[in-house]
Structures are given as C-alpha cells and as structure tokens.
Design a protein around this motif. Structure first.
Motif, short mmCIF file in Angstrom:
data_model
loop_
_atom_site.label_atom_id
_atom_site.label_comp_id
_atom_site.label_asym_id
_atom_site.label_seq_id
_atom_site.Cartn_x
_atom_site.Cartn_y
_atom_site.Cartn_z
N ARG A 196 1.13 -1.00 0.52
CA ARG A 196 -0.46 -0.12 -0.27
C ARG A 196 0.79 1.44 -0.16
O ARG A 196 0.88 1.72 -0.78
N ARG A 197 1.90 1.17 0.21
CA ARG A 197 3.09 2.11 1.08
C ARG A 197 3.58 2.12 -0.46
O ARG A 197 3.51 3.76 -0.82
N ARG A 198 3.78 1.65 -1.06
CA ARG A 198 4.09 1.10 -2.24
C ARG A 198 3.78 2.34 -3.68
O ARG A 198 4.02 2.63 -4.93
N LEU A 199 1.93 1.83 -3.51
CA LEU A 199 1.27 2.56 -4.56
C LEU A 199 0.83 3.83 -4.03
O LEU A 199 1.08 4.74 -4.73
N LEU A 200 1.01 3.85 -3.20
CA LEU A 200 1.22 5.47 -2.57
C LEU A 200 2.02 6.86 -3.10
O LEU A 200 1.69 7.66 -3.80
N GLU A 201 3.57 6.01 -3.05
CA GLU A 201 5.13 6.70 -3.12
C GLU A 201 4.32 6.86 -4.85
O GLU A 201 4.86 7.69 -5.70
N GLU A 202 4.50 5.60 -5.40
CA GLU A 202 4.36 5.56 -7.01
C GLU A 202 3.65 6.68 -7.74
O GLU A 202 3.47 7.06 -8.91
N ALA A 203 2.01 6.98 -6.88
CA ALA A 203 0.92 8.09 -7.11
C ALA A 203 1.14 8.86 -7.86
O ALA A 203 0.87 9.37 -8.74
N ALA A 204 2.51 9.82 -6.87
CA ALA A 204 3.27 11.03 -7.66
C ALA A 204 3.78 10.81 -8.10
O ALA A 204 3.73 12.03 -8.68
N SER A 205 4.42 10.20 -9.33
CA SER A 205 5.66 10.31 -10.31
C SER A 205 4.82 9.69 -11.21
O SER A 205 5.10 9.87 -12.90
N ALA A 206 4.28 8.01 -10.88
CA ALA A 206 4.58 7.89 -12.14
C ALA A 206 2.86 7.58 -13.10
O ALA A 206 1.54 7.98 -12.72
N GLU A 207 2.89 7.61 -14.12
CA GLU A 207 2.20 7.48 -14.63
C GLU A 207 0.41 6.20 -15.55
O GLU A 207 1.66 5.87 -14.72
N TYR A 208 -0.07 6.65 -15.50
CA TYR A 208 -1.30 6.18 -15.04
C TYR A 208 -1.22 4.94 -15.19
O TYR A 208 -1.53 3.56 -15.31
N GLN A 209 -0.62 4.85 -16.82
CA GLN A 209 -0.76 2.98 -17.47
C GLN A 209 0.43 2.35 -16.21
O GLN A 209 0.45 0.88 -16.68
#
Length: 246
Positions: A196-209
């Motif tokens: 869950r933490r990694r998903l939160l962190e990556e949401a700030a920089s990762a593209e949707y796809q």
C-alpha cells in the motif's frame, strides 16, 4: 552506551510502544531504532509499532553533531528500515524537538503531536542539514513549500506542521492517542502494508498506464485473500457499505 529503546506492549496486544530519546547521540539512536525494527520483524501477529519521542535538553539544536559519514549512513538506513516495516507505524512527539524526531515523524504512517510541540529544523551554522529529511519533506509537502522551509525557516510551529501534514493529530493524552490510533489502524493484513505504501508513493510520479498494472496485481491479491478468508464480519460490512453506496 544504551542500545535498547524503552519498550512496553501496547494495551490489548495492539503492538509495541518504544520511547526514544530525541536528544540521544546518533549511534545510540541508530542502535535503538534497529533493535525496535528487529523486534517488530519477529512478531508473529500483525502489530502496530509506536514511537514516543522525548525532546532533547533545552537549547540543544545541532544535528547530527560530531559524527562520521558512516554513522550518518547507518542512521539513514535505520530510518528507511522503519519506513519499510510491514507494520503500521505511529510516531508521537512533544515539546521542542529537532533533527531525529523530524526524521521519524516523516517516516511514520501516522503522527501525533502534543499542544506544545515545535519542530526545530536541523540547521548548522545557518545551513539546513542535507540528509534524507530533505527528500522526505519534498515527498510530503512538495518542492515549493519544502524550499521555503529549507532556505528560510528555522522551525515549524505546530499549526504549520498540521497544515503541512507533518502532524496528523494533536492530543494532550499521548498514551491514549497512540492507543486509539492502534485500535483504528484498519491496516491491510500481513504482507500488504508495504505494498500500500509503494502504491501511494508511486502515484505521485508514475504515469497512469505504468501504475495500472501494479494496482491491478494488488487488487487480484486482495480478491484472493477475501475469498480464502471467507465472509467474515469485516467483509460483510464492506459489502454492505458498497451496496449502500451503489
């Protein structure tokens, strides 16, 4: 040298409560934090890890003090270890606190402050300490607000800490607030907190796809877990809530 934090179990077996001296020497703090992480990793049941940070003596400000770069490296690794525990982490601070307490607050999942809390920034001879506090500040509050703190501020009063999201709750009763946070943690089961933490962190920089595949895999794991666990009370409640929302 003391290398063990003062530890007591939280009431009702909710987790581990550790008291760390916010004015302690860097090597001592590092050893205490590593010992706490080791104990958390040995717990058989999912548990909350709570840190209660005591303030340094009045007037103490310099951080990290006269240490080697190897000691700094070990401290940063210990904080990262806390940050990556597969446990929900709660940090509580009181009084006028400096460098190590800010590091621990930024690394925790939930942060509690007493009404007299003031965070003193790690500034040495007018220069902000260039440790991973900088990185975490930017991740938490964005580069513009972090820049103002790093270049122009000397402390973070409690109202500002709350507004910036560095403190989540203010309470006179730290013990009660920590217990309530542990009761209400509602965290995912073992093995999922870090995801869950990694998903939160990556949401700030990762593209949707790019993010979609990781989220879909996490959803698949959760669906399989729910099927394996059967229709327990929490699953029924969630299903009922979803039906009402629809």
């Amino acid at each position: 040298m003391k290398t063990e934090p003062d530890r007591t179990p939280l009431p009702d077996g909710l987790g581990i409560l550790a008291r760390l001296d916010g004015g302690g020497p860097l090597p001592e703090l590092t050893a205490a934090l590593n010992a706490l992480c080791e104990e958390a990793g040995e717990q058989r049941e999912r548990t909350v890890v709570a840190l209660r940070c005591t303030p340094p003596p009045p007037g103490a400000r310099a951080w990290p003090g006269d240490v080697s770069i190897h000691e700094v490296n070990r401290w940063e690794r210990a904080v990262r270890r806390l940050e990556r525990l597969d446990n929900v982490t709660v940090a509580a601070a009181q009084g006028v606190c400096g460098g190590p307490v800010l590091d621990l607050l930024l690394a925790a999942d939930f942060r509690i402050g007493t009404p007299d809390l003031k965070l003193v920034l790690p500034v040495n001879q007018g220069q902000f300490w260039p440790g991973m506090t900088l990185y975490r500040l930017v991740r938490h509050i964005g580069p513009a607000r972090a820049r103002r703190l790093v270049l122009w501020a000397s402390d973070i009063p409690l109202p500002d800490a709350v507004e910036l999201g560095i403190v989540d709750q203010i309470s006179d009763d730290v013990t009660g607030a920590v217990r309530d946070a542990a009761l209400l943690r509602g965290g995912p089961p073992d093995g999922e907190v870090g995801i869950r933490r990694r998903l939160l962190e990556e949401a700030a920089s990762a593209e949707y796809q790019d993010a979609f595949g990781a989220h879909l895999a996490a959803c698949d794991r959760e669906l399989r877990r729910l099927r394996d666990s059967g229709p327990g009370p929490s699953a029924g409640t969630a299903a009922g809530g979803a039906g009402a929302a629809g």
